[in-house]
Enzyme design. Structure first.
Site, PDB file in Angstrom:
ATOM      1  N   ARG A  58     -23.062  79.982 -39.678  1.00 56.88           N
ATOM      2  CA  ARG A  58     -23.343  80.811 -38.589  1.00 56.88           C
ATOM      3  C   ARG A  58     -21.891  81.651 -37.597  1.00 56.88           C
ATOM      4  O   ARG A  58     -21.864  82.286 -37.406  1.00 56.88           O
ATOM      5  CB  ARG A  58     -24.073  80.677 -38.077  1.00 56.88           C
ATOM      6  CG  ARG A  58     -25.422  80.838 -38.589  1.00 56.88           C
ATOM      7  CD  ARG A  58     -26.693  79.824 -37.724  1.00 56.88           C
ATOM      8  NE  ARG A  58     -27.577  80.927 -36.789  1.00 56.88           N
ATOM      9  CZ  ARG A  58     -27.856  80.795 -35.515  1.00 56.88           C
ATOM     10  NH1 ARG A  58     -28.618  79.003 -36.176  1.00 56.88           N
ATOM     11  NH2 ARG A  58     -28.664  80.858 -34.722  1.00 56.88           N
TER      12      ARG A  58
ATOM     13  N   ARG B   3     -29.507  68.675 -41.887  1.00 61.19           N
ATOM     14  CA  ARG B   3     -31.198  69.647 -40.949  1.00 61.19           C
ATOM     15  C   ARG B   3     -30.711  70.633 -41.399  1.00 61.19           C
ATOM     16  O   ARG B   3     -30.032  71.500 -41.786  1.00 61.19           O
ATOM     17  CB  ARG B   3     -30.982  69.555 -39.869  1.00 61.19           C
ATOM     18  CG  ARG B   3     -30.956  68.160 -39.091  1.00 61.19           C
ATOM     19  CD  ARG B   3     -30.987  67.273 -37.646  1.00 61.19           C
ATOM     20  NE  ARG B   3     -31.021  66.510 -37.820  1.00 61.19           N
ATOM     21  CZ  ARG B   3     -30.850  65.580 -36.330  1.00 61.19           C
ATOM     22  NH1 ARG B   3     -30.668  66.791 -34.815  1.00 61.19           N
ATOM     23  NH2 ARG B   3     -30.718  64.830 -35.874  1.00 61.19           N
TER      24      ARG B   3
ATOM     25  N   ASP C 227     -31.680  74.744 -39.021  1.00 59.78           N
ATOM     26  CA  ASP C 227     -32.762  74.750 -37.658  1.00 59.78           C
ATOM     27  C   ASP C 227     -33.607  76.198 -37.681  1.00 59.78           C
ATOM     28  O   ASP C 227     -33.762  76.527 -39.902  1.00 59.78           O
ATOM     29  CB  ASP C 227     -31.621  76.112 -37.504  1.00 59.78           C
ATOM     30  CG  ASP C 227     -30.451  75.169 -35.988  1.00 59.78           C
ATOM     31  OD1 ASP C 227     -31.096  73.799 -36.351  1.00 59.78           O
ATOM     32  OD2 ASP C 227     -29.894  75.424 -35.919  1.00 59.78           O
TER      33      ASP C 227
END
Lengths: 247, 247
Positions: free
Chosen positions: B198, B51, B53
Site C-alpha cells: 500500500r 495476514r 488487514d
C-alpha cells in the site's frame, strides 16, 4: 422550472427495489431524500424509466425531475454524488424539454444478465452474477433466442401476477457472449413485462441444459401461459443496462 | 494425520482482517469455526501464508491445517464451501507432506492493487478498487517502479509500526496495466513488510501525479525512514493474489 434527466447506476444488493416503500430502503427513497435536502425541505417527485426489483442492479437507469434550482449540469453530478449513498451514483445529467418523460418517452431498453460459470463459487461476483456451474449448450441457447426476436405476446414469459393487459412487446436483439467464465445475455426491446427478462433467462438456461428444445420456444409463446416457460432466474444477475430515447 | 493445503479467496469488506481476534469477524475465525464443526467440536489450528488487514481482499490466500479426517481433496472443497459464509470460498485443496508450511514454505507472493480511474465513482467497484479520478502519468510510474526492483532495505516503505528487524526484501516484478478505466499494479516479491504494497502504491501514485520524480525512489530507499515515501493507499484496492511454493 427546469426538467433534469439523470442517468444513474446502483448496486441493487442493499435496496428493497427501486420504488419507494414505507420503512424500506429504496433507490427512489434515497434519491428523493437527497433532492429534499437540496431544495430546502421541499419534496421533489422523481420519475424513473421503470421499477427494478430488490437485488436487481442498474448500470444506466434514467430518472427525471423538475426543479427551480439554477445549477449547471456538471455541478448537478458533483452535488448529487456527494450527497447520495455510495451504492447509488449519477453518471450523467442533462436539461431536457418539458415533453421529455423518463418513462413515457422511452424508445427501447437494454437489460443484461450475468451468469458466473466457474466450478466453485466466486466471492467477488456473489451479488453480481448468478452462479451456474453446470453444462450449458450455448449454441442451442442462441438458436432458441431467434424464436424470441420480433413482436410477440409475451404472456408466457411474464409473472402470473402481471396486471397489465397488453403483453405484446418487441425484442430487437438478444446476444450471448462469454468472457472468461462469465456468460452475459443482452436483451434489447421496446419494453419488458414484469419478471420478463428473468423468465427469458431461466427458459434459455433450460434450453442450454437441453431440457427444452430451441423450437419449443415458439410453442411456449403460443400457449400464452406462464406455466410453460422456465424458472425465473435470480434477481442478482440482472442489470438494467441502458434506456434509449429519441434525441 | 494429514496436512491439507487450501487456496481460498475472500471479499475483505466484511472482515476485521484475516487474523482471529476476540469479538471480531475474521477470516481465520470463520474458517476455524467451520473446521471445528467438521471435527466434532475439536479445535483445528489453521496457518496462513500471512495476514491481511481489514478490507484487503484475497484471490489466492493459502492455508494449511492437519486433520485426521479421511476426505478426498474434491470432497474437501465441496464440504468447506457448503459450510463457509458466502464471502469466503475455497478454490483448491491438496494433501501435502508434513514439511509443507503455508507461511514458512513461501517462495514468493503476488499482490495486485486496483485503481478505478473513471471520473464519477462506480458503485460496483466501490469496495474492490480505489477510486482515483485524477491525472496519472503512467509512464513515469513505470519508470519509478524500475528503481524498486531487486533487493533493497524497504524500511522507507513499511509502516513505522513494523516490529520485524530485517527489512530486506526482493521485488521480482512490478507491472502496471490498464483495462477500460481500471489500472492494475502487480507486485511479485519474496516477501512484503507491513503495509509495504500500500505504501509502494501510494508512492507510485505521487510519481504519477508528478509530485515525486522517478529517480527520487532511489533516495527514498536510502533514507530508510517511512516519512519520505508517499501515503498509504486505501486497503480496499489491495488483493493478495497468489502465493507460490516450490513444487
Amino acid at each position: 422550472m427546469k426538467r433534469i434527466k439523470c442517468v444513474i447506476s446502483y448496486d441493487g444488493s442493499g435496496f428493497s427495489g427501486y420504488q419507494i416503500q414505507p420503512n424500506k430502503r429504496t433507490v427512489q427513497g434515497e434519491f428523493e431524500g437527497v433532492l429534499v435536502k437540496m431544495h430546502g425541505g421541499n419534496e421533489i417527485k422523481v420519475h424513473a424509466s421503470g421499477r427494478t426489483d430488490a437485488n436487481v442492479h442498474a448500470y444506466g437507469q434514467v430518472l427525471h425531475f423538475d426543479t427551480s434550482l439554477a445549477i449547471p449540469s456538471t455541478k448537478w453530478i458533483k452535488a448529487l454524488n456527494s450527497l447520495l449513498p455510495d451504492d447509488i451514483a449519477v453518471s450523467h445529467v442533462q436539461q431536457e424539454d418539458k415533453d421529455f418523460h423518463a418513462r413515457f418517452s422511452v424508445v427501447s431498453k437494454e437489460y443484461r444478465y450475468k451468469i458466473s460459470r466457474q466450478q466453485e463459487r466466486d466471492v467477488f461476483s456473489r451479488d453480481y452474477a448468478y452462479h451456474f456451474p453446470y453444462e450449458l449448450n450455448i449454441e442451442r441457447m442462441r438458436e432458441a433466442a431467434q424464436y424470441l426476436l420480433g413482436t410477440h405476446d409475451f404472456t408466457s414469459f411474464c409473472s402470473a401476477k402481471t396486471e397489465i393487459e397488453d403483453r405484446i412487446r418487441t425484442i430487437y436483439e438478444i446476444e450471448l457472449f462469454q468472457y472468461n467464465n462469465e456468460l452475459t445475455m443482452r436483451f434489447v426491446g421496446n419494453g419488458f413485462l414484469y419478471n420478463m427478462v428473468r423468465i427469458l433467462v431461466g427458459t434459455l438456461i433450460e434450453v442450454g441444459q437441453e431440457k427444452i428444445f430451441p423450437a419449443q420456444i415458439k410453442e411456449i409463446l403460443e400457449k400464452k401461459s406462464r406455466i410453460y416457460a422456465g424458472k425465473t432466474a435470480p434477481a442478482h444477475g440482472l442489470y438494467l443496462w441502458q434506456v434509449n430515447y429519441d434525441n
